[in-house]
Design a protein around this motif. Sequence first.
Motif, PDB file in Angstrom:
ATOM      1  N   MET A   1       1.005  -1.195  -0.014  1.00 62.43           N
ATOM      2  CA  MET A   1      -0.033   0.023  -0.061  1.00 62.43           C
ATOM      3  C   MET A   1       0.784   1.174  -0.214  1.00 62.43           C
ATOM      4  SD  MET A   1      -3.148   1.099   0.096  1.00 62.43           S
ATOM      5  CE  MET A   1      -3.536  -0.664  -0.053  1.00 62.43           C
ATOM      6  N   GLU A   2       0.805   2.078  -1.039  1.00 61.10           N
ATOM      7  CA  GLU A   2       1.576   3.446  -0.866  1.00 61.10           C
ATOM      8  C   GLU A   2       1.094   4.351   0.043  1.00 61.10           C
ATOM      9  OE1 GLU A   2       0.239   5.565  -4.854  1.00 61.10           O
ATOM     10  OE2 GLU A   2       0.799   3.778  -4.992  1.00 61.10           O
TER      11      GLU A   2
ATOM     12  N   ARG B   1      -3.043  -2.789 -14.755  1.00 52.71           N
ATOM     13  CA  ARG B   1      -1.723  -3.211 -14.727  1.00 52.71           C
ATOM     14  C   ARG B   1      -1.461  -4.668 -14.631  1.00 52.71           C
ATOM     15  NH1 ARG B   1       2.374  -5.176 -12.323  1.00 52.71           N
ATOM     16  NH2 ARG B   1       0.886  -5.815 -10.676  1.00 52.71           N
ATOM     17  N   THR B   2      -2.387  -5.278 -14.081  1.00 49.45           N
ATOM     18  CA  THR B   2      -2.385  -6.705 -13.591  1.00 49.45           C
ATOM     19  C   THR B   2      -2.253  -7.703 -14.669  1.00 49.45           C
ATOM     20  OG1 THR B   2      -3.613  -5.776 -11.742  1.00 49.45           O
ATOM     21  CG2 THR B   2      -2.961  -8.075 -11.645  1.00 49.45           C
ATOM     22  N   LEU B   3      -2.001  -8.967 -14.069  1.00 54.43           N
ATOM     23  CA  LEU B   3      -1.530 -10.055 -15.386  1.00 54.43           C
ATOM     24  C   LEU B   3      -2.435 -10.176 -16.512  1.00 54.43           C
ATOM     25  CD1 LEU B   3       0.435 -12.358 -15.393  1.00 54.43           C
ATOM     26  CD2 LEU B   3      -0.987 -13.688 -14.252  1.00 54.43           C
TER      27      LEU B   3
ATOM     28  N   MET C   1      -0.626  -9.398 -20.165  1.00 55.69           N
ATOM     29  CA  MET C   1      -0.640 -10.214 -21.204  1.00 55.69           C
ATOM     30  C   MET C   1      -0.954  -9.676 -22.457  1.00 55.69           C
ATOM     31  SD  MET C   1      -0.986 -13.890 -19.517  1.00 55.69           S
ATOM     32  CE  MET C   1      -2.480 -14.158 -19.222  1.00 55.69           C
TER      33      MET C   1
ATOM     34  N   TYR D   1       1.274  -2.933 -20.453  1.00 56.64           N
ATOM     35  CA  TYR D   1       2.509  -1.866 -20.306  1.00 56.64           C
ATOM     36  C   TYR D   1       2.764  -0.944 -21.603  1.00 56.64           C
ATOM     37  CZ  TYR D   1       3.681  -3.795 -15.816  1.00 56.64           C
ATOM     38  OH  TYR D   1       3.870  -4.096 -14.511  1.00 56.64           O
TER      39      TYR D   1
ATOM     40  N   GLU E   1      -4.465  -1.378 -10.377  1.00 52.27           N
ATOM     41  CA  GLU E   1      -4.714  -2.853 -10.110  1.00 52.27           C
ATOM     42  C   GLU E   1      -5.763  -3.448 -10.950  1.00 52.27           C
ATOM     43  OE1 GLU E   1      -1.879  -4.330  -9.810  1.00 52.27           O
ATOM     44  OE2 GLU E   1      -0.601  -2.779  -9.056  1.00 52.27           O
ATOM     45  N   CYS E   2      -6.040  -4.552 -11.022  1.00 50.33           N
ATOM     46  CA  CYS E   2      -7.102  -5.391 -11.737  1.00 50.33           C
ATOM     47  C   CYS E   2      -8.398  -4.633 -11.700  1.00 50.33           C
ATOM     48  CB  CYS E   2      -7.152  -6.577 -11.160  1.00 50.33           C
ATOM     49  SG  CYS E   2      -8.504  -7.676 -12.031  1.00 50.33           S
TER      50      CYS E   2
ATOM     51  N   CYS F   1     -11.159  -8.598 -16.697  1.00 45.34           N
ATOM     52  CA  CYS F   1      -9.895  -9.175 -17.179  1.00 45.34           C
ATOM     53  C   CYS F   1     -10.398 -10.134 -18.616  1.00 45.34           C
ATOM     54  CB  CYS F   1      -9.386 -10.300 -16.243  1.00 45.34           C
ATOM     55  SG  CYS F   1      -9.653 -10.006 -14.538  1.00 45.34           S
TER      56      CYS F   1
ATOM     57  N   PRO G   1      -7.444 -10.369  -8.796  1.00 41.19           N
ATOM     58  CA  PRO G   1      -6.998 -10.302 -10.222  1.00 41.19           C
ATOM     59  C   PRO G   1      -7.418 -11.787 -11.006  1.00 41.19           C
ATOM     60  CG  PRO G   1      -5.267  -9.544  -8.967  1.00 41.19           C
ATOM     61  CD  PRO G   1      -6.500  -9.864  -7.881  1.00 41.19           C
TER      62      PRO G   1
ATOM     63  N   ARG H   1       4.370 -17.492 -22.870  1.00 38.66           N
ATOM     64  CA  ARG H   1       4.580 -16.765 -21.445  1.00 38.66           C
ATOM     65  C   ARG H   1       5.773 -17.148 -20.449  1.00 38.66           C
ATOM     66  NH1 ARG H   1       1.656 -12.555 -23.014  1.00 38.66           N
ATOM     67  NH2 ARG H   1      -0.241 -13.127 -23.951  1.00 38.66           N
TER      68      ARG H   1
ATOM     69  N   TRP I   1       8.512 -13.566 -15.246  1.00 40.36           N
ATOM     70  CA  TRP I   1       7.756 -12.629 -15.500  1.00 40.36           C
ATOM     71  C   TRP I   1       6.107 -12.190 -15.030  1.00 40.36           C
ATOM     72  CZ3 TRP I   1       3.111 -11.493 -18.505  1.00 40.36           C
ATOM     73  CH2 TRP I   1       2.936 -10.223 -18.715  1.00 40.36           C
ATOM     74  N   ALA I   2       5.531 -13.638 -15.141  1.00 42.76           N
ATOM     75  CA  ALA I   2       4.179 -13.517 -14.691  1.00 42.76           C
ATOM     76  C   ALA I   2       3.997 -13.468 -13.173  1.00 42.76           C
ATOM     77  CB  ALA I   2       3.481 -14.962 -15.167  1.00 42.76           C
TER      78      ALA I   2
ATOM     79  N   ASN J   1       4.632  -9.923 -12.046  1.00 40.58           N
ATOM     80  CA  ASN J   1       3.551  -9.202 -12.237  1.00 40.58           C
ATOM     81  C   ASN J   1       2.585  -9.127 -10.985  1.00 40.58           C
ATOM     82  OD1 ASN J   1       0.513  -8.821 -13.077  1.00 40.58           O
ATOM     83  ND2 ASN J   1       1.826  -7.562 -14.579  1.00 40.58           N
ATOM     84  N   LEU J   2       2.412 -10.453 -10.370  1.00 38.14           N
ATOM     85  CA  LEU J   2       1.406 -10.828  -9.215  1.00 38.14           C
ATOM     86  C   LEU J   2       2.198 -10.392  -8.217  1.00 38.14           C
ATOM     87  CD1 LEU J   2      -0.041 -14.273 -10.130  1.00 38.14           C
ATOM     88  CD2 LEU J   2      -0.954 -11.890 -10.453  1.00 38.14           C
TER      89      LEU J   2
ATOM     90  N   GLN K   1       4.087  -7.589  -7.757  1.00 35.17           N
ATOM     91  CA  GLN K   1       3.871  -5.938  -7.555  1.00 35.17           C
ATOM     92  C   GLN K   1       2.499  -5.821  -7.203  1.00 35.17           C
ATOM     93  OE1 GLN K   1       4.808  -4.260 -11.340  1.00 35.17           O
ATOM     94  NE2 GLN K   1       7.143  -4.768 -11.186  1.00 35.17           N
ATOM     95  N   PHE K   2       1.674  -6.579  -7.631  1.00 32.48           N
ATOM     96  CA  PHE K   2       0.075  -6.507  -7.132  1.00 32.48           C
ATOM     97  C   PHE K   2       0.120  -6.548  -5.406  1.00 32.48           C
ATOM     98  CE2 PHE K   2      -3.650  -8.627  -5.539  1.00 32.48           C
ATOM     99  CZ  PHE K   2      -4.613  -7.233  -5.979  1.00 32.48           C
TER     100      PHE K   2
ATOM    101  N   ALA L   1       2.608  -6.488  -3.393  1.00 31.81           N
ATOM    102  CA  ALA L   1       3.463  -5.626  -2.491  1.00 31.81           C
ATOM    103  C   ALA L   1       2.693  -4.170  -2.724  1.00 31.81           C
ATOM    104  CB  ALA L   1       4.864  -5.308  -3.466  1.00 31.81           C
ATOM    105  N   HIS L   2       1.894  -3.644  -3.710  1.00 33.33           N
ATOM    106  CA  HIS L   2       1.227  -2.576  -3.759  1.00 33.33           C
ATOM    107  C   HIS L   2      -0.065  -2.754  -2.746  1.00 33.33           C
ATOM    108  CE1 HIS L   2      -1.706   0.310  -5.425  1.00 33.33           C
ATOM    109  NE2 HIS L   2      -0.658   1.208  -5.326  1.00 33.33           N
TER     110      HIS L   2
END
Lengths: 182, 446
Positions: free
Chosen positions: A1-2, A101-103, A107, A111, A147-148, A152, B97, B356, B360-361, B364-365, B367-368, B370-371
Amino acid sequence: MEHHPVSSSGNSPVIAQAETIPADLLAKIDEAVTHYPVSKRSASLPLLHLWQNHFGFIDDSAVKWIAARLDLEPINILELVTFYPWFRQQAPGKTIIRVCRTLSCAMAGSYELREKFCHSVGIDPASDHHHGLPTSPDGNYSVEFVECLASCGSAPVCLINDDLHEDVTEADVPKILTQYLS
Amino acid sequence: MKSLLLPPHPKERRVVFQNAWTQGYTPDIECYEKHGGYAELKKALGMKPTEIVDEVKKANLRGRGGAGFPCGVKWGFIRRDDGKPHYLVCNGDESEPGTFKDRYILHNDPHQLIEGMAIAAYALNANLAYIYIRCEFPKAAKIVTKALQEARAKGYLGKNILGSGFDIDIHVHQGAAAYICGEETSMIESLEGKRPYPRIKPPYFPAVLGLYMAPTIVNNVETLCHIKQILKIGSEEYSKMGTPGDGGTRVMCVSGDVVRPGPYEIPAGGVTLGELIFDVCGGLKPGRTLKAVIPGGSSSKILRAGESFKIKSKGADGEMIEKEIPLLDLVMDAASLAAAGTMVGSGGVIIMDDSRNMLWALNNLNQFYAHESCGQCTPCREGVLWIDKMTTRMVKGEGIAQDPATLQNVADNIAGRTVCAFGEAASWPVQSFLAKFPEEFAVGEK
Ligand SMILES: Cc1cc2nc3c(=O)[nH]c(=O)nc-3n(C[C@H](O)[C@H](O)[C@H](O)COP(=O)(O)O)c2cc1C
Ligand code: SF4
Ligand code: FES
């Protein structure tokens, strides 16, 4: 969390927001408080949303005013502003572009999509979003990763102001941006 | 969402989704009433509340929010006549997600949710309820708010609803972009106007000490819609749609590398993973092969193409037999996915093909997570940040030989040592990616 830094300088407004609350905002605030008959404190988030929707961001006077309205200490409101990513202490661009940004979206190219938005409006894609929203020099657009967005299956998606855009390609960017020119 | 405009796939059975994409269906109350709306609320008000709880128990409805707890059992924890106020909270935070089902219900069929909530509130003797909607759904909040006004005007909500003597008020409460608020005790703190730090359980089980320290039930949007459908179809028919212990239909949200991603409502256990990918979703993109599947939202453990599982089931003579089940023959229900070491979770199925990269995958998760860590517990706050930093440097080609072992060690020391299940949610991807794809994490000597 920022946890956003507390702003004391920089964009501080000339007139405190709390000096200029219009009657219709006051009416909405009064109505929101009635939704919480057990505890007024529960109205903190709704009041912050109403405030930010009207003024664009939350200034120091807002924190004090909302706290007083709910019989709380200012820190009870400030700690929400600094915890929740949605709330801001600086003015954003007129249009806010939030790219997922999420997965599943990553994919599908989110980005690259964010970079395309940044370049198209003149934002450095490397700019640090921990210090206010990255905003274009003309003040028209802010671009950020979120985030998501729970969409999706139609990745990549972005939320622009209140509108969800699905299956967005880089080629769609110019057309989307003109849609939001005021 | 394109897939929803197609006629239902033969494997689908649209129950909670039955109206949402019908040609000409609108979210207003007149349209809902024309489609049988609020008939089950009327029926419920003529039943004993305990009868409703029994119906939900017999229906074998599991919560659709992620944890999969049997809904009727949870409701059974509430003692209707303990003299305390009771609250109902609908979890519309939908932030895991890979999950995208509740948003469609909120936008297209809000009255189905409101009817489900009114029935639940009556069964639980709750006179006040909130629908917590993530603020990234601004239109949903407007649509649901309008629907609540319509329902109030028609006497389905408010004082003495439909002359029953029962009072129920429901309000929308918008979140503020924090994933942790989907965790039920965090949601309760958020509703109380505080920083949404999850509460420690015990003692703060919502059914005992929930909102305002009173008994509270938190249910997912889809779960509450199923309540209306259980009363409509009857618990017996409803439970028969699924497998024993996992009744009814479940919306499976498929995203990633398939031809037709989308939310598909399918009887629990009604498809295998192979059928879901290759039949329902039209298969993989041309020329691609399957590499990995995250079966129940980003927090569920990943599965690798080609692996198989030893799964026990009851044979024809009632004896338990153990069978070797290949990944694609895995049945998509709660018990089978648990036997394969993962979970059906929130129904978010993420498909990855051979293009894939697993490092990398996972990054990505990471980072989710951690945020989104709320920062309350040290193992989670520090651990997820370091996990993210490690995979971020590995992705850049700056990993060091001991990184995989350190990642494993950090993840193992988060899970089980935190206030809320976010600790597991953040560790399981790390642990399972490392176990299933070790070759993609190995870092050569430099
Ligand atoms: C970190 C975390 C995030 C969660 N996010 C959600 C969510 O977005 N939506 C949801 O319905 N449940 C979510 N849950 C599950 C809730 O805590 C809770 O189990 C659920 O809302 C109960 O409803 P159900 O029994 O109807 O599934 C989350 C749990 C955790 C630990
Ligand atoms: S596990 Fe993480 S998200 Fe949950 S309470 Fe602890 S720090 Fe917060
Ligand atoms: S990953 Fe982008 S909407 Fe879910």
